[in-house]
Design a protein around this motif. Structure first.
Motif, PDB file in Angstrom:
ATOM      1  N   TYR A 279      89.779  19.762  53.336  1.00  0.00           N
ATOM      2  CA  TYR A 279      89.524  19.636  51.904  1.00  0.00           C
ATOM      3  C   TYR A 279      88.015  19.569  51.622  1.00  0.00           C
ATOM      4  N   ALA A 280      87.278  18.859  52.465  1.00  0.00           N
ATOM      5  CA  ALA A 280      85.829  18.724  52.251  1.00  0.00           C
ATOM      6  C   ALA A 280      85.129  20.071  52.364  1.00  0.00           C
ATOM      7  N   THR A 281      85.440  20.848  53.412  1.00  0.00           N
ATOM      8  CA  THR A 281      84.788  22.147  53.579  1.00  0.00           C
ATOM      9  C   THR A 281      85.246  23.142  52.520  1.00  0.00           C
ATOM     10  N   THR A 282      86.534  23.084  52.144  1.00  0.00           N
ATOM     11  CA  THR A 282      87.018  23.961  51.081  1.00  0.00           C
ATOM     12  C   THR A 282      86.315  23.642  49.764  1.00  0.00           C
ATOM     13  N   GLY A 283      86.229  22.344  49.435  1.00  0.00           N
ATOM     14  CA  GLY A 283      85.521  21.962  48.218  1.00  0.00           C
ATOM     15  C   GLY A 283      84.062  22.363  48.254  1.00  0.00           C
ATOM     16  N   ALA A 284      83.421  22.244  49.426  1.00  0.00           N
ATOM     17  CA  ALA A 284      82.008  22.625  49.538  1.00  0.00           C
ATOM     18  C   ALA A 284      81.825  24.111  49.268  1.00  0.00           C
ATOM     19  N   VAL A 285      82.703  24.934  49.848  1.00  0.00           N
ATOM     20  CA  VAL A 285      82.607  26.376  49.605  1.00  0.00           C
ATOM     21  C   VAL A 285      82.711  26.673  48.119  1.00  0.00           C
ATOM     22  N   LEU A 286      83.713  26.129  47.466  1.00  0.00           N
ATOM     23  CA  LEU A 286      83.963  26.450  46.065  1.00  0.00           C
ATOM     24  C   LEU A 286      82.884  25.885  45.150  1.00  0.00           C
ATOM     25  N   ILE A 287      82.405  24.682  45.440  1.00  0.00           N
ATOM     26  CA  ILE A 287      81.355  24.090  44.606  1.00  0.00           C
ATOM     27  C   ILE A 287      80.047  24.852  44.759  1.00  0.00           C
ATOM     28  N   PHE A 288      79.669  25.159  45.986  1.00  0.00           N
ATOM     29  CA  PHE A 288      78.418  25.899  46.193  1.00  0.00           C
ATOM     30  C   PHE A 288      78.496  27.291  45.571  1.00  0.00           C
ATOM     31  N   LEU A 289      79.652  27.927  45.657  1.00  0.00           N
ATOM     32  CA  LEU A 289      79.807  29.235  45.017  1.00  0.00           C
ATOM     33  C   LEU A 289      79.673  29.109  43.503  1.00  0.00           C
ATOM     34  N   SER A 290      80.302  28.100  42.921  1.00  0.00           N
ATOM     35  CA  SER A 290      80.210  27.920  41.469  1.00  0.00           C
ATOM     36  C   SER A 290      78.759  27.693  41.038  1.00  0.00           C
TER      37      SER A 290
END
Length: 653
Positions: A279-290
């Motif tokens: 969940y942490a790495t998935t959230g990091a990917v999506l937040i950094f992309l946003s």
């Protein structure tokens, strides 16, 4: 977006002077890299097309598809009996387990079609498109293979296909039965497409699926690491270019997220932390992309950015605090919400791209839209909405999106270099103009300083001639007019006038050792006079060590002080010996020139230097003050010592 283990792998700075040749060379390299990439993609697509055609032909000729299976959920370690509650299921089959914390044991029973013996002796194979459980395969009641230990202490999630050899010795004429036992942890699980046939027919099918599901995901992971590392390095050198850092962080986070794909088995007691990592790495990917999409669109909304970061942290934190009970909600709603957040930020970038008509932004929007569609596909697959056997596909879109983002950043960098080149060309032109202007001003200033120096030197020479030679001539003329000077006195006066004139000329000499030469000339003129009256004349001057840091004006004053001291000693001291000593001493940490004139005559009168100094002594004091020197008149028991100290300027290294 898939759940853990079930998805894809993973200028504000001052510019340097950049030549147009360097920018053009960079552009040529980018074009060559693009052509090489296009050729590689073409060759890969052709190879995959040929492989798909070959596998389809082989399947149509020799491969049999097992379309039906019987299913039962049973914790039995042995084959369930025929009277167990078997149910008929079409393949691929999906099983949804809601609200169950413990793994389930699923059994599938398949009737193996009669394919016949292969003439070339190739073994008979069983191909399982997707089976993400810890699995055992039985043929006619005998164990054939074990795909990971079925122990309940292991969390297993297979994403690769499986190709199992069915031993010739276990096959029976008249029909064969295959049992598949799976220990499954995931909420959505089941059995994908199952094929039977010879190895040479199923091997291409297996390798094609393995490439798209495993190898392509690994390539995506490596690409993310390389692209992210490079962009983070660029950002490290250009901290104000935040877009490079966001892109690099998103790519690296994608690679870290892909570890959940590479590691297919973890201890069950670490499942909670493993899931939180996902969940942490998935959230990091999506937040950094946003954040990257917003910054690339030129939008800086601090509150929105802070809210996105907080929301990204909330998912893994909630799992660690609340435990497994919140995992289904996080998988459905927390990850699913990003399927709304990402399109929203992408829409902001798309609007900016259309408004500004920037090609690189449009390319990023298109590639990100494609990856978003694949992410939506994987999310529906993970939720059990679409066919279970279909492969996860996000890892196929992410490299395209990263490539588009890298191209946008590279194009931006090249554009920055072009701007820097134009700015620096203009700056160089202005610098040349200012240099020419400064050179002209410097030449005028140098000419002015030269004329001023000439005028000052002329004024100094006139002043010295007036004070020295002029005063001497006036005194001599007055004595002659009054008739108080005979021929011998007149000759002496004229000789002193010549000495004073020669002294001025010697002090203005331009040779490197001018002061030593002037002292030598003074000694040469004075020595015969002392010899003529029988006075010993001692001269102690070092042959070297006197640096040429004494200005011409100071040299003249020093020589006149020495001359005046010697003349007074010769006229008034009745001395038997007169000495001159010159040295360079250390005074308060700095070098100082010391000149000492001593005689053994009758000396100065009591308090003479303090109360009634003669004209000669006053002249010497005046000359010393004029050049910043210190002079002392010392009355001794027999004789007088006159000592002058002049600080010397430090010599350059």
């Amino acid at each position: 977006m898939r759940r853990a283990g079930s998805g894809s792998s993973g200028c504000s700075a001052v510019p340097l002077l950049v030549g147009s040749a360097a920018i053009e060379g960079l552009r040529r390299r980018l074009r060559r890299a693009g052509r090489a990439l296009a050729r590689g993609v073409g060759v890969l697509a052709a190879a995959l097309a040929v492989g798909a055609a070959a596998s389809a032909w082989a399947e149509s000729v020799e491969v049999r598809t097992i379309a039906q299976a019987q299913f039962v959920e049973s914790a039995s370690e042995t084959l369930p009996p025929d009277d167990a509650p078997w149910t008929s299921r079409p393949l691929p089959d999906r099983v949804v387990r809601e609200g169950k914390a413990e793994p389930a044991v699923l059994w599938y029973r398949l009737a193996l079609p009669d394919i016949g013996r292969d003439a070339a002796g190739a073994p008979l194979m069983l191909y399982m498109q997707r089976l993400d459980c810890a699995t055992r395969v039985f043929l006619n009641g005998s164990l054939v293979t074990t795909l990971e230990s079925p122990a309940r202490t292991s969390y297993v999630r297979w994403m690769r296909p499986h190709l199992v050899v069915l031993p010739e010795a276990m096959l029976r004429d008249g029909g064969n039965v295959v049992h598949i036992r799976g220990l499954c942890w995931e909420r959505v699980t089941g059995l994908g497409q199952v094929l039977a046939g010879p190895d040479r027919a199923l091997r291409p099918v297996y390798e094609e699926r393995f490439f798209w599901q495993i190898t392509a995901a690994q390539i995506s992971t490596v690409f993310g690491c390389l692209a992210g590392g490079f962009m983070l390095l660029v950002w490290w050198r250009r901290r104000k270019e935040v877009e490079y850092g966001l892109f690099g962080a998103a790519a690296v986070a994608w690679a870290l997220r892909s570890v959940t794909f590479v590691v297919e088995s973890v201890p069950a007691d670490l499942w909670l932390y493993w899931r939180a990592y996902y969940y942490a790495t998935t959230g990091a990917v999506l937040i950094f992309l946003s954040l990257f999409f917003l910054r690339l669109a030129g939008k800086r909304w601090p509150r929105v950015e802070a809210a996105l970061i907080a929301y990204g942290i909330a998912g893994p934190l909630a799992l660690l605090l609340a435990g497994r009970i919140v995992d289904p909600a996080l998988a459905a709603w927390w990850i699913g919400s990003f399927l709304a957040i990402i399109p929203a930020t992408l829409a902001v970038l798309g609007a900016a791209a259309l408004r500004e008509r920037r090609t690189e932004q449009i390319a990023v929007v298109a590639a990100a839209g494609f990856a978003l569609a694949l992410a939506f596909h994987d999310f529906l697959l993970d939720r059990g909405v679409i066919t279970f056997g279909r492969p996860f596909a996000l890892h196929l879109g992410v490299p395209i999106m990263l490539l588009a983002m890298a191209w946008a950043m590279t194009n931006r960098f090249v554009g920055t270099l072009a701007v820097a080149e134009n700015v620096n060309v203009e700056l160089a032109r202005r610098i040349r103009e200012k240099e020419a202007e400064l050179a002209s001003n410097f030449a005028r200033l140098a000419e002015f300083e030269r004329r001023q120096a000439v005028a000052q030197e002329r004024e100094r020479i006139l002043q010295d001639m007036h004070d020295g030679l002029g005063s001497q001539l006036v005194s001599s003329l007055s004595m002659v007019e009054r008739g108080v000077a005979g021929p011998r006195e007149v000759a002496t006066l004229l000789r002193e006038c010549l000495d004073d004139m020669r002294l001025a000329v010697d002090s203005l000499a331009s040779e490197p050792e001018s002061f030593l030469a002037a002292l030598g000339a003074l000694r040469y003129r004075m020595e015969p006079r002392f010899a003529a009256v029988g006075v010993r004349f001692a001269w102690r001057v070092p042959e070297d060590g006197l640096t040429d840091t004494i200005p011409a004006a100071a040299r003249l004053q020093l020589l006149r002080i020495v001359q005046e001291s010697l003349t007074n000693a010769l006229r008034h001291a009745d001395a038997q010996e007169v000495s001159v000593a010159v040295s360079v001493d250390d005074e308060a940490g700095a070098a100082a020139l010391r000149i000492r004139v001593e005689d053994d005559g009758k000396g100065l009168p009591e308090n003479g230097a303090a109360r009634a100094p003669g004209r000669g002594l006053r002249n010497m004091q005046t000359r010393a003050r004029r050049i910043g020197a210190r002079i002392e008149f010392v009355r001794r028991d027999r004789g007088t010592r006159i000592e002058v100290r002049l600080p010397l300027a430090a010599q350059p290294a």
